[in-house]
Enzyme design. Structure first.
Site, PDB file in Angstrom:
ATOM      1  N   GLY A  59       0.818  -1.198   0.000  1.00  0.00           N
ATOM      2  CA  GLY A  59       0.000   0.000   0.000  1.00  0.00           C
ATOM      3  C   GLY A  59       0.855   1.252   0.000  1.00  0.00           C
ATOM      4  O   GLY A  59       2.063   1.203  -0.206  1.00  0.00           O
ATOM      5  N   SER A  60       0.204   2.348   0.283  1.00  0.00           N
ATOM      6  CA  SER A  60       0.867   3.645   0.190  1.00  0.00           C
ATOM      7  C   SER A  60       1.312   4.128   1.554  1.00  0.00           C
ATOM      8  O   SER A  60       1.165   3.443   2.567  1.00  0.00           O
ATOM      9  CB  SER A  60      -0.106   4.655  -0.419  1.00  0.00           C
ATOM     10  OG  SER A  60      -1.163   4.887   0.494  1.00  0.00           O
ATOM     11  N   SER A  61       1.796   5.346   1.568  1.00  0.00           N
ATOM     12  CA  SER A  61       2.269   5.936   2.824  1.00  0.00           C
ATOM     13  C   SER A  61       1.136   6.148   3.817  1.00  0.00           C
ATOM     14  O   SER A  61       1.384   6.327   5.006  1.00  0.00           O
ATOM     15  CB  SER A  61       2.991   7.250   2.552  1.00  0.00           C
ATOM     16  OG  SER A  61       2.127   8.141   1.890  1.00  0.00           O
ATOM     17  N   SER A  62      -0.103   6.118   3.365  1.00  0.00           N
ATOM     18  CA  SER A  62      -1.222   6.263   4.298  1.00  0.00           C
ATOM     19  C   SER A  62      -1.373   5.034   5.197  1.00  0.00           C
ATOM     20  O   SER A  62      -2.095   5.087   6.195  1.00  0.00           O
ATOM     21  CB  SER A  62      -2.519   6.529   3.543  1.00  0.00           C
ATOM     22  OG  SER A  62      -2.867   5.421   2.737  1.00  0.00           O
TER      23      SER A  62
END
Length: 79
Positions: free
Chosen positions: A19-22
């Site tokens: 996933g992403s930095s979130s």
């Protein structure tokens, strides 16, 4: 295959983050709400998930340990 299954109070075993930095914010919020796993075992380091656990510890005083180690041979549901 475990989509929709609660990970609260479980030890989550993953080959690595996805996933992403979130992801760090999502993990920190799950820790705050009590819906996060008790701990996370990763087959490869993931600094983004680690940041989420560190932030939750710093802001909320709540821990979700993260361990990096070989996960070969671990079967889902194994204790």
């Amino acid at each position: 295959p475990q989509h929709g299954v609660s990970v609260a109070q479980c030890i989550l075993v993953l080959p690595g983050g996805r996933g992403s930095s979130s992801s760090s914010a999502v993990l920190a919020e799950a820790i705050r709400l009590g819906t996060a796993p008790r701990g996370i075992v990763l087959g490869a380091p993931d600094p983004i998930l680690t940041v989420g656990a560190i932030v939750a510890r710093f802001l909320y005083g709540l821990a979700c340990p993260i361990v990096v180690c070989p996960i070969d041979g671990i079967v889902s549901g194994e204790r």
